[in-house]
Design a protein around this motif. Sequence first.
Motif, PDB file in Angstrom:
ATOM      1  N   GLY A   1       0.833  -1.198   0.000  1.00 40.19           N
ATOM      2  CA  GLY A   1       0.000   0.000   0.000  1.00 40.19           C
ATOM      3  C   GLY A   1       0.864   1.243   0.000  1.00 40.19           C
ATOM      4  N   GLY A   2       0.252   2.390  -0.160  1.00 34.86           N
ATOM      5  CA  GLY A   2       0.972   3.648  -0.281  1.00 34.86           C
ATOM      6  C   GLY A   2       1.695   4.074   0.989  1.00 34.86           C
ATOM      7  N   ALA A   3       0.979   4.099   2.113  1.00 38.03           N
ATOM      8  CA  ALA A   3       1.593   4.526   3.373  1.00 38.03           C
ATOM      9  C   ALA A   3       2.700   3.559   3.788  1.00 38.03           C
ATOM     10  CB  ALA A   3       0.539   4.620   4.465  1.00 38.03           C
ATOM     11  N   GLU A   4       2.483   2.289   3.562  1.00 32.15           N
ATOM     12  CA  GLU A   4       3.472   1.274   3.922  1.00 32.15           C
ATOM     13  C   GLU A   4       4.743   1.447   3.099  1.00 32.15           C
ATOM     14  OE1 GLU A   4       0.319   0.791   3.139  1.00 32.15           O
ATOM     15  OE2 GLU A   4      -0.599  -0.072   4.932  1.00 32.15           O
ATOM     16  N   ARG A   5       4.583   1.765   1.837  1.00 30.94           N
ATOM     17  CA  ARG A   5       5.748   1.996   0.970  1.00 30.94           C
ATOM     18  C   ARG A   5       6.511   3.243   1.421  1.00 30.94           C
ATOM     19  NH1 ARG A   5       8.574   0.996  -3.369  1.00 30.94           N
ATOM     20  NH2 ARG A   5       9.037   2.544  -4.953  1.00 30.94           N
ATOM     21  N   VAL A   6       5.786   4.289   1.756  1.00 31.64           N
ATOM     22  CA  VAL A   6       6.424   5.523   2.215  1.00 31.64           C
ATOM     23  C   VAL A   6       7.210   5.273   3.496  1.00 31.64           C
ATOM     24  CG1 VAL A   6       5.977   7.838   3.123  1.00 31.64           C
ATOM     25  CG2 VAL A   6       4.776   7.051   1.082  1.00 31.64           C
TER      26      VAL A   6
ATOM     27  N   TYR B   1       7.748  -4.655   1.420  1.00 29.69           N
ATOM     28  CA  TYR B   1       8.817  -3.828   0.872  1.00 29.69           C
ATOM     29  C   TYR B   1      10.118  -4.121   1.615  1.00 29.69           C
ATOM     30  CZ  TYR B   1       4.729  -1.477  -0.954  1.00 29.69           C
ATOM     31  OH  TYR B   1       3.546  -1.207  -1.579  1.00 29.69           O
TER      32      TYR B   1
END
Length: 88
Positions: A14-19, A47
Amino acid sequence: MKKISFIIYNLYPGGAERVVSVLANSFVKRGYQVSIIILDNQYIRSYPLLEGICIFQFKGKLPQKKVMRVPFQVLFTRKILKKVNPDI
């Protein structure tokens, strides 16, 4: 050495997890001590994370209702933050 902690529900794709994973890796490369606190009791790492990152994950059994999970997760987060004592 500065200490940084990230708090996230899980590390599923997901986006927040990648960030969080990109930021954590970047801070470790710059010499910071990084920890990630995961509130979900199922750990799936989507990730790549560098070796120097400390992962703290809730290990207990969580209630089925999400509202009932919050007290357990707050106490867990508080305990880890006291232990790690992050600067940021």
